[in-house]
Scaffold this active site. Structure first.
Site, PDB file in Angstrom:
ATOM      1  N   ASN A  62     -44.089  33.452  38.940  1.00 21.55           N
ATOM      2  CA  ASN A  62     -43.478  34.770  39.108  1.00 21.55           C
ATOM      3  C   ASN A  62     -41.984  34.751  38.803  1.00 21.55           C
ATOM      4  O   ASN A  62     -41.415  35.782  38.432  1.00 21.55           O
ATOM      5  CB  ASN A  62     -43.725  35.291  40.525  1.00 21.55           C
ATOM      6  CG  ASN A  62     -45.170  35.711  40.729  1.00 21.55           C
ATOM      7  OD1 ASN A  62     -45.756  36.386  39.887  1.00 21.55           O
ATOM      8  ND2 ASN A  62     -45.765  35.278  41.823  1.00 21.55           N
ATOM      9  N   HIS A  91     -54.554  36.999  36.207  1.00 27.54           N
ATOM     10  CA  HIS A  91     -55.209  36.272  37.299  1.00 27.54           C
ATOM     11  C   HIS A  91     -56.591  35.773  36.877  1.00 27.54           C
ATOM     12  O   HIS A  91     -57.410  36.554  36.399  1.00 27.54           O
ATOM     13  CB  HIS A  91     -55.321  37.177  38.528  1.00 27.54           C
ATOM     14  CG  HIS A  91     -53.991  37.612  39.045  1.00 27.54           C
ATOM     15  ND1 HIS A  91     -53.426  38.829  38.723  1.00 27.54           N
ATOM     16  CD2 HIS A  91     -53.101  36.979  39.842  1.00 27.54           C
ATOM     17  CE1 HIS A  91     -52.235  38.924  39.296  1.00 27.54           C
ATOM     18  NE2 HIS A  91     -52.019  37.818  39.984  1.00 27.54           N
TER      19      HIS A  91
END
Length: 215
Positions: free
Chosen positions: A106, A193
């Site tokens: 991230n 994901h």
């Protein structure tokens, strides 16, 4: 992270943690306590509970008759800064014997400075070691559109931290998932994901290095 069409996005915060009282019996018996501090890749984002690689790790330990308690303190969307701020309390609460650091993806998605990511990971590894835990650094890669120079420096910082902090290293959590011939097949619709069927491979990437630290 690599593979598919990647883009910057906000994540839903969702953390998994084991109550402190549940850890005490394991510690009293001398059973290893494995603390996983990660982001959405470890927090079962978009998956049924119990199907992510961290949950599969606990099953692997039981199957191989290796004593160990797994504490998943991962939060979707977390950065290395977030992990660094959370770690002291986690170390005090769970008293882990092993700490798995799965953070950094991230940071890249948000364009944070690489030096900051490296420093945060280094400080986390150092804090875990001072608390008596063995450390495993889990590496990540970014998609090709970031440019080869940035991608190489980003992937390299995990190895650098692991070497400097005498920690174990998983070079790329998504090896065999994001770098295959058709990586989108193993990803959810957001193409960020991994799907449930990718998580056993993710565990296979982590397991050999973690098993070394458990000996």
């Amino acid at each position: 992270m690599r593979g598919g069409s990647w883009k910057r996005r906000d994540f839903i915060a969702a953390g998994l943690a084991v109550p402190y009282g549940a850890v005490l019996p394991a510690m009293a018996a001398g059973t290893p306590v494995i603390l996983v501090v990660g982001d959405s890749l470890s927090a079962e984002y978009g998956l049924k509970r119990g199907t992510g690689w961290v949950a599969l790790l606990e099953q692997r330990l039981a199957r191989e008759k290796i004593p160990g308690k797994v504490v998943n303190a991962s939060i979707s969307g977390d950065t290395t800064s977030g992990g660094r701020s959370r770690l002291p309390a986690l170390l005090q609460q769970h008293r882990p014997t092993h700490v798995v650091l799965e953070l950094g993806g991230n940071d890249a998605l948000r364009g944070l400075p690489l030096a900051m990511t490296e420093d945060n990971l280094s400080q986390m590894a150092q804090a875990a070691r001072k608390a008596g835990a063995r450390v495993l650094v889990v590496g990540m890669q970014v998609p090709p559109n970031y440019g080869s120079d940035y991608a190489n420096r980003f992937s390299g910082l995990f190895a650098k931290v692991a070497k400097e902090q005498q920690a174990g290293l998983v070079p790329f959590l998504l090896a065999g998932v994001a770098d295959g011939a058709d990586p989108t097949r193993l990803f959810q619709a957001d193409r960020i994901h991994p799907r449930e069927e990718a998580h056993p491979k993710m565990l296979d990437n982590v397991w050999p290095e973690l098993k070394k630290l458990l000996k």
